[in-house]
Write an enzyme that holds these catalytic residues in place. Structure first.
Site, short mmCIF file in Angstrom:
data_model
loop_
_atom_site.label_atom_id
_atom_site.label_comp_id
_atom_site.label_asym_id
_atom_site.label_seq_id
_atom_site.Cartn_x
_atom_site.Cartn_y
_atom_site.Cartn_z
N GLY A 235 69.94 -23.01 14.78
CA GLY A 235 70.43 -23.29 13.44
C GLY A 235 69.71 -24.45 12.79
O GLY A 235 70.14 -24.93 11.74
N LYS A 236 68.58 -24.89 13.36
CA LYS A 236 67.88 -26.07 12.83
C LYS A 236 67.31 -25.81 11.44
O LYS A 236 67.38 -26.68 10.56
CB LYS A 236 66.78 -26.52 13.79
CG LYS A 236 65.70 -25.51 14.09
CD LYS A 236 64.75 -26.01 15.15
CE LYS A 236 63.61 -25.01 15.41
NZ LYS A 236 64.11 -23.71 15.92
N HIS A 272 64.20 -15.91 6.06
CA HIS A 272 64.15 -17.28 5.54
C HIS A 272 64.05 -17.26 4.02
O HIS A 272 64.71 -18.05 3.34
CB HIS A 272 62.94 -18.02 6.13
CG HIS A 272 63.21 -18.57 7.50
ND1 HIS A 272 63.28 -19.92 7.74
CD2 HIS A 272 63.43 -17.97 8.69
CE1 HIS A 272 63.52 -20.12 9.04
NE2 HIS A 272 63.61 -18.95 9.62
N ARG A 275 67.25 -16.57 2.16
CA ARG A 275 68.23 -17.64 2.29
C ARG A 275 67.98 -18.77 1.29
O ARG A 275 68.89 -19.52 0.96
CB ARG A 275 68.17 -18.18 3.72
CG ARG A 275 69.48 -18.55 4.32
CD ARG A 275 69.36 -18.72 5.80
NE ARG A 275 68.26 -19.58 6.22
CZ ARG A 275 67.79 -19.62 7.47
NH1 ARG A 275 68.30 -18.82 8.37
NH2 ARG A 275 66.81 -20.43 7.79
N ASP A 302 58.60 -26.57 7.57
CA ASP A 302 59.15 -25.78 8.67
C ASP A 302 58.01 -24.90 9.23
O ASP A 302 57.61 -23.92 8.60
CB ASP A 302 60.29 -24.92 8.14
CG ASP A 302 61.13 -24.29 9.24
OD1 ASP A 302 60.77 -24.44 10.41
OD2 ASP A 302 62.14 -23.63 8.90
#
Length: 401
Positions: A235-236, A272, A275, A302
């Site tokens: 969940g990072k 990703h 989101r 990221d």
């Protein structure tokens, strides 16, 4: 203008009746929250909830002087009984203004979901925006050219992008007191609630709190440089994204690039992207130092483990001979350059990296090399960040603050 929060929870309250979840289990005593309702100067009641009279009495206020009761959202279930002496509750049509006998002016703000928001201007000129659960103003709400609100009461955790839009339009400024209401069981009470509110530039207060519009409150301390560590599927990345959802613009720096023909990788990238808020801009690059040196909106990088993979590719670190004959030195120079760029940057930045080395020792020399270098890189970058988090099984542990 004085605002007394008779409740700060969702319409179901917290804990939710009959809910067995962990957050509801610990939402007892001072952590319990009644449905959100706001008493303005003792004369205007925003949202009529069960037990409003008792809640007012606990907060040291009577509802006897209330001259107007306004509702913000449809109320499911049986109608709430109107306490004796209170005027009938109603809603103002979107865009219409209402003058209250107490001297307050109320404007109904159109929402992008069912419900009505209210902008309240007090006799002293103070301005407050109160939004319904799950609601955000439709469009820019006509705030262009107007001074920021003194207080905003909104579903900050449920609709963080609404705060980003209000900030972008100038409706929320540096001195605006943003208070999270309609709090639900999605966020555990206590330090985790405070941390998530602070990340959104807001604060949470207990039921019965009275705040004064225009009164100065130090804004929540939001670290400028944050490193988020965690293992696979911990969940990072979600945690890192959540820390920046309240900003009107964010640059998402993807260090993984594209992989032609890799369906699984494409699916991960697509997840990703879905989101992220639509206002975010994506840059695919491993050239991080120039980005950190530029002025601009917050960066979300990221992740550092993929950056390190690229850096090791460039110096030939996977070959033992190359590694021994200068590859190690060149890689250390690259990581030192990145750490120096993090130290020197003036941008808000959230970096994501994998935490490795706590499990099985890799079977290959190259695997052990990557593990060791990522550990060194994480330590160097963590030393340059004000805030370091470790995410394990979706739970956040603060390592440095």
């Amino acid at each position: 203008m004085e605002l007394t929060l008779l409740g700060t929870g969702t319409p179901e309250g917290l804990p939710r009746p009959g809910c067995p979840c962990a957050a509801c289990a610990v939402s007892v005593g001072p952590r319990a929250r009644a449905a959100t309702a706001v008493l303005v100067d003792g004369a205007l009641l925003l949202d009529l909830t069960p037990g409003a009279v008792l809640a007012g009495a606990r907060a040291g206020h009577s509802l006897a002087a209330v001259r107007q009761v306004l509702l913000t959202h449809p109320h499911d279930g049986p109608a709430v009984e109107l306490p004796p002496g209170l005027p009938a509750a109603g809603r103002v049509p979107d865009g219409r203004e209402l003058a209250v006998i107490s001297g307050h002016r109320v404007r109904a703000v159109p929402m992008d979901s069912p419900g009505t928001g209210y902008e309240v201007t007090g006799p002293d000129g103070g301005r407050v925006l109160y939004l319904p659960p799950g609601g955000a103003p439709a469009g820019t709400d006509g705030t262009s050219g107007r001074r920021p609100y003194d207080v905003v009461l909104a579903d900050v955790l449920g609709r963080p992008e609404a705060m980003a839009r209000l900030r972008a339009s100038g409706a929320v400024g540096p001195a605006t007191d943003v208070i999270a209401v309609h709090l639900d069981h999605d966020t555990p009470p206590g330090p985790e609630l405070e941390r998530r509110c602070a990340a959104a530039g807001a604060r949470a207060v207990p039921d019965g709190t009275t705040v004064t519009a225009g009164e100065y409150h130090a804004p929540p301390a939001v670290p400028r440089r944050t490193l988020v560590l965690g293992g696979a599927r911990s969940g990072k990345s979600y945690e890192a994204e959540r820390r920046l959802t309240g900003y009107p613009e964010v640059v998402y720096v993807a260090t993984g690039g594209t992989r032609d023909g890799d369906a699984e990788w494409s699916a991960r990238v697509g997840l990703h992207r879905e989101r992220r808020p639509a206002s975010w801009r994506t840059v695919e690059t491993c050239e991080l130092a120039p980005l950190l040196a530029q002025e601009g909106p917050p960066l979300l990088i990221d992740c550092l483990s993929l950056w390190l993979t690229d850096a090791m590719d460039r110096v030939g670190a996977w070959d033992d001979a190359v590694w021994t004959n200068g590859g190690a030195k060149e890689l250390r120079e690259r990581t030192a350059e990145l750490a120096a760029a993090v130290r020197a940057t003036r941008r808000t930045v959230v970096l994501v990296s994998n935490e490795v080395g706590s499990g099985v020792v890799p079977a290959t020399a190259s695997g052990r090399r990557f593990r060791d270098e990522l550990g060194r890189l994480n330590a160097e970058v963590a030393g340059e960040c004000e805030h370091v988090l470790l995410v394990v099984a979706g739970q956040v542990a603060v390592l440095k603050e």
